[in-house]
Scaffold this motif. Sequence first.
Motif, PDB file in Angstrom:
ATOM      1  N   TYR A  95       0.843  -1.195   0.000  1.00 38.19           N
ATOM      2  CA  TYR A  95       0.000   0.000   0.000  1.00 38.19           C
ATOM      3  C   TYR A  95       0.878   1.245   0.000  1.00 38.19           C
ATOM      4  O   TYR A  95       1.823   1.359   0.785  1.00 38.19           O
ATOM      5  N   ASN A  96       0.600   2.173  -0.895  1.00 40.91           N
ATOM      6  CA  ASN A  96       1.461   3.339  -1.059  1.00 40.91           C
ATOM      7  C   ASN A  96       0.629   4.569  -1.379  1.00 40.91           C
ATOM      8  O   ASN A  96      -0.574   4.478  -1.640  1.00 40.91           O
ATOM      9  N   LYS A  97       1.291   5.697  -1.384  1.00 44.05           N
ATOM     10  CA  LYS A  97       0.645   6.941  -1.814  1.00 44.05           C
ATOM     11  C   LYS A  97       1.586   7.664  -2.782  1.00 44.05           C
ATOM     12  O   LYS A  97       2.074   8.766  -2.511  1.00 44.05           O
TER      13      LYS A  97
ATOM     14  N   GLU B  95       7.330   5.330   7.143  1.00 45.77           N
ATOM     15  CA  GLU B  95       6.039   5.215   6.481  1.00 45.77           C
ATOM     16  C   GLU B  95       5.009   4.784   7.520  1.00 45.77           C
ATOM     17  O   GLU B  95       5.294   3.966   8.399  1.00 45.77           O
TER      18      GLU B  95
ATOM     19  N   ASN C  29       0.570   4.098   8.040  1.00 41.72           N
ATOM     20  CA  ASN C  29      -0.860   4.160   7.735  1.00 41.72           C
ATOM     21  C   ASN C  29      -1.579   4.571   9.013  1.00 41.72           C
ATOM     22  O   ASN C  29      -1.247   4.083  10.107  1.00 41.72           O
TER      23      ASN C  29
ATOM     24  N   TRP D 158      -8.555   5.614   6.173  1.00 38.86           N
ATOM     25  CA  TRP D 158      -7.156   5.211   6.247  1.00 38.86           C
ATOM     26  C   TRP D 158      -6.318   6.022   5.258  1.00 38.86           C
ATOM     27  O   TRP D 158      -6.670   6.166   4.099  1.00 38.86           O
TER      28      TRP D 158
ATOM     29  N   LYS E 175      -2.050   7.303   4.161  1.00 37.35           N
ATOM     30  CA  LYS E 175      -0.631   6.911   4.166  1.00 37.35           C
ATOM     31  C   LYS E 175       0.203   8.183   4.214  1.00 37.35           C
ATOM     32  O   LYS E 175      -0.093   9.159   3.517  1.00 37.35           O
TER      33      LYS E 175
ATOM     34  N   TYR F 241       4.446   9.738   4.552  1.00 40.73           N
ATOM     35  CA  TYR F 241       5.888   9.500   4.515  1.00 40.73           C
ATOM     36  C   TYR F 241       6.541  10.600   5.349  1.00 40.73           C
ATOM     37  O   TYR F 241       6.565  11.766   4.945  1.00 40.73           O
TER      38      TYR F 241
ATOM     39  N   ASN G 237       0.974  -0.606   9.613  1.00 45.09           N
ATOM     40  CA  ASN G 237       2.012  -0.687   8.562  1.00 45.09           C
ATOM     41  C   ASN G 237       3.112   0.354   8.737  1.00 45.09           C
ATOM     42  O   ASN G 237       3.393   1.165   7.854  1.00 45.09           O
TER      43      ASN G 237
END
Length: 301
Positions: free
Chosen positions: A57-59, A220, A222, A254, A256, A258, A295
Amino acid sequence: MKTSIRIKYMMRCFSLVSVAFLALLVSCQKTSELDIPSYISIDTIRLEVTSEQGTAYNKIVDAWVYTDNDLEGAFELPAKFPVLKSGASEIRILPGIKLNGIAETRAAYPFFNPIVVPVTLKHENVTNINNLKTTYNIKTVFAWIEDFENPNITLDTTINSDVKIVRVGDPALSSILPGESNHWAAKVSINNDSSYFECVSHNDYKFTNNGDIESSVFMELNYKTNCKFTVGLIAYGSQTLRKPVLVINPSSSWNKIYINFTPTILANSNATKFKVYFTAQKAENGPDAEILFDNIKLLHF
């Protein structure tokens, strides 16, 4: 005699004018061709991970695009943009993020590999570059991964905290990235205005390489929360210092983020080790606070 000379002179002038006109015409044609753009279209960039690298799972929100090593710009995805090139080209794409979740501070994420795509660009035509994927750089060190799937979590509530962090199931997690085993998260509930929450990473971490501070250190995370919370670092050395890094705003779904720890670590270069901490307090007269984490990845080179 004079008439003959005059005719020759006029013919010469005509020839010079003709040559100049043709040169101008060719120049205009060349300039016109150079000014006609080709177009590139990019839809999304996904992350592919190994079993040791945590969630995929990323953004990834931007593409930093180079054509033949020339920077075209950073484009929010999905993107369609012009380039003043044609023919065979090498497109190099760096996946981009919002630093610390802030839209005004965007950057290529240092831990993701660039994507290289050979293309043939054509004037006024769109070249679609779709279904792109990136991976983590092979030099990335995953110092800490916590997905809360294991009952023995690696976050400790401190003696300063009035409430505890607990492990809970959340059905919404399984829909974020179908196919992943992602069912558990950490939850904090704060019911009283005076109550304070604080937890720290169970382990401490060193970010030096042969005495040099690592060039990039990120976390990172979530999260889902109805109140603000703070993420920071505890620096251990001749003194123990708490360094807030970022205040994270509420998100009803939810999200994300960084978090860039690098400036804080560089500013505390005398520290021998660090721990990550989280703090929160219920807003006065506000609703009961609920914070969920998942995460966590602490990365460096």
